[in-house]
Design a protein around this motif. Structure first.
Motif, mmCIF file in Angstrom:
data_model
loop_
_atom_site.group_PDB
_atom_site.id
_atom_site.type_symbol
_atom_site.label_atom_id
_atom_site.label_comp_id
_atom_site.label_asym_id
_atom_site.label_seq_id
_atom_site.Cartn_x
_atom_site.Cartn_y
_atom_site.Cartn_z
ATOM 1 N N VAL A 30 -5.787 -28.104 21.522
ATOM 2 C CA VAL A 30 -7.043 -27.523 21.017
ATOM 3 C C VAL A 30 -7.271 -28.061 19.613
ATOM 4 O O VAL A 30 -6.511 -27.758 18.696
ATOM 5 C CB VAL A 30 -6.980 -25.978 21.005
ATOM 6 N N ASP A 86 -12.748 -28.156 18.605
ATOM 7 C CA ASP A 86 -12.837 -27.039 19.560
ATOM 8 C C ASP A 86 -12.987 -25.708 18.829
ATOM 9 O O ASP A 86 -13.746 -24.830 19.241
ATOM 10 C CB ASP A 86 -11.590 -27.014 20.448
ATOM 11 N N GLN A 139 -16.524 -25.491 17.521
ATOM 12 C CA GLN A 139 -17.479 -25.149 18.579
ATOM 13 C C GLN A 139 -17.413 -23.658 18.926
ATOM 14 O O GLN A 139 -18.450 -22.999 19.073
ATOM 15 C CB GLN A 139 -17.187 -25.991 19.814
#
Length: 454
Positions: free
Chosen positions: A61, A65, A68
């Motif tokens: 991750v 990520d 987002q």
């Protein structure tokens, strides 16, 4: 006041410890995560998160990520990206996706502190702005327009329907009926509520300056134009422009307004090309625009362009059922703001207020309540507490007015006599005479010229 809470996501133990040593003494509450997965979990579970500091390269991750997920669940929380050598391009990409900023390794401690302090300040300003807008939305909502009469209920119903669209609105009504309050309610109930609301009183700006104020000007357009200046139309971009007393516009300004309404193009003085603007226009006037059209003082094509969605605010004397509701609302506001104890009105006093003609409409009623909250020491308004002009000879209704036709004068002769009397009482001072007659300076000058008065 609680300290700001920071979520720090860093997979390197040494770097994570360094960030803790640098930021802890600054008074921040730190939440430390060693993986992107831990960071996402803390992002979901933590209330009151103020800022995220995350490494770009975290493993399965990534920092992108985390960014987002933050933009989806906490769009108001700034994200600061830490990037190593060779990943600056990715950090720039992260900024395009909504990151507040990035800082490269090796991290400069002072630069990091400054970036975090600046990000938190921007967030506070954004929160203050949101709170202010929410307060304005509540203050100028349709619910704050106090009324019980069926006439006003219909006006508000139509206005709410218009607020859902981008149509140009024309609000008419006597001075003091609440035209600007209605315009603000339309703006804050519309999709443009997050944009600016720019109000312009066309009667309050000299005719020679009105065009430059509305449309702006380019450097060198006239002698004192040392630099370019944006007009009110440009300042209202993505929002609403409220033009009060639209009947006072010069013919040149009217022509330019017509083009803005049709093409959404503004032409600054001295400009070579039009500037595209995204605005909604709401106009208001206390004058009868059809009469101005017949007299050649208002463009017919502009009138038809404005009058597609009209709203008329009835005078207070035609909706006396609203007087009690307005009175109670004004008394409640005075008690809340100044601690006044005046709360009620006797039936006799209310009857006097409902018989009064109210030439100044709601504004005059508000001023009367302000006077009562200062002068009356009881907790109930009785007739003897009312100002003399309300309970005396000034409290005339239309039935009490003198029979003017008995004087044998025409409308033109009566108007000329009133102008002469006002000018005589003020020694020819046009501003003072216009206040006496309750008309604007431009209207008075027009009528003086019509009657050949010096």
């Amino acid at each position: 006041m609680r300290p700001p809470t920071l979520l720090v996501i860093e997979d390197e133990d040494r770097m994570r410890r360094l960030l803790e040593l640098v930021l802890k003494p600054e008074g921040y509450e730190l939440l430390l995560a060693r993986t992107g997965e831990d960071g996402l979990r803390l992002l979901r579970e933590t209330e009151g998160l103020d800022l995220i500091v995350t490494d770009l390269q975290l493993g399965a991750v990534s920092g992108l990520d985390v960014l987002q997920a933050a933009k989806q669940t906490r769009p108001d929380v700034p994200v600061l990206i830490i990037t190593g050598y060779g990943t600056v391009k990715s950090a720039v990409e992260a900024m395009k996706k909504g990151a507040y900023d990035y800082i490269s390794k090796p991290v400069d401690n002072e630069e990091l502190k400054i970036l975090i302090a600046r990000a938190l300040q921007v967030r506070r300003l954004s929160q203050d702005n949101q709170a202010l807008r929410a307060g304005l939305h509540e203050r100028f909502s349709f619910d704050r327009i106090v009324s019980r009469s069926p006439q006003m209920a219909e006006v508000k119903r139509l206005a709410m329907e218009m607020a859902r669209t981008d149509v140009t609105v024309l609000i008419t009504g006597e001075s003091g009926t609440g035209k600007e309050l209605l315009a603000r309610a339309i703006h804050y109930a519309s999709a443009r509520a997050a944009g600016p609301l720019v109000a312009v009183n066309c009667a309050g700006i000299p005719e020679s300056l009105l065009e430059s104020e509305l449309f702006g000007y380019e450097k060198g357009a006239f002698t004192d134009a040392k630099k370019s200046k944006a007009g009110r139309f440009q300042l209202a971009d993505r929002g609403t422009l409220f033009l009060d007393e639209i009947g006072e516009m010069s013919p040149t300004a009217q022509a330019k307004l017509l083009r803005v309404l049709e093409d959404h193009l503004v032409e600054p003085l001295g400009g070579l090309r039009g500037i595209k603007v995204d605005i909604r226009v709401i106009c208001a006037t206390h004058q009868a625009l059809p009469d101005l059209v017949r007299n050649g003082r208002f463009r017919e094509d502009l009138y038809y362009r404005l009058s597609g969605c009209p709203l008329h605010l009835p005078p207070l004397r035609e909706r006396t059922g609203d007087i009690r509701a307005l009175l109670e609302a004004f008394l409640e506001a005075a008690a809340r703001e100044r601690g006044t104890r005046l709360r009620n009105v006797s039936p006799e006093a209310l009857a006097v207020l409902q018989r009064y003609h109210w030439p100044g409409n709601v504004r005059e009623l508000h001023n009367a309540v302000e006077w009562l909250t200062i002068s009356c020491k009881d907790d109930e308004i009785r007739p003897e507490h009312l100002p003399a002009n309300l309970r005396g000879s000034g409290a005339t209704t239309r039935r009490d007015l003198p029979a003017l036709l008995s004087f044998g004068l025409s409308v033109e002769e009566l108007e000329k006599a009133m102008l002469q009397e006002a000018l005589q009482k003020t020694d020819g001072n046009v501003s003072e005479a216009s206040r006496l007659l309750k008309i604007t300076r431009n209207t008075l000058r027009y009528r003086m010229a019509k009657h050949h008065l010096p």
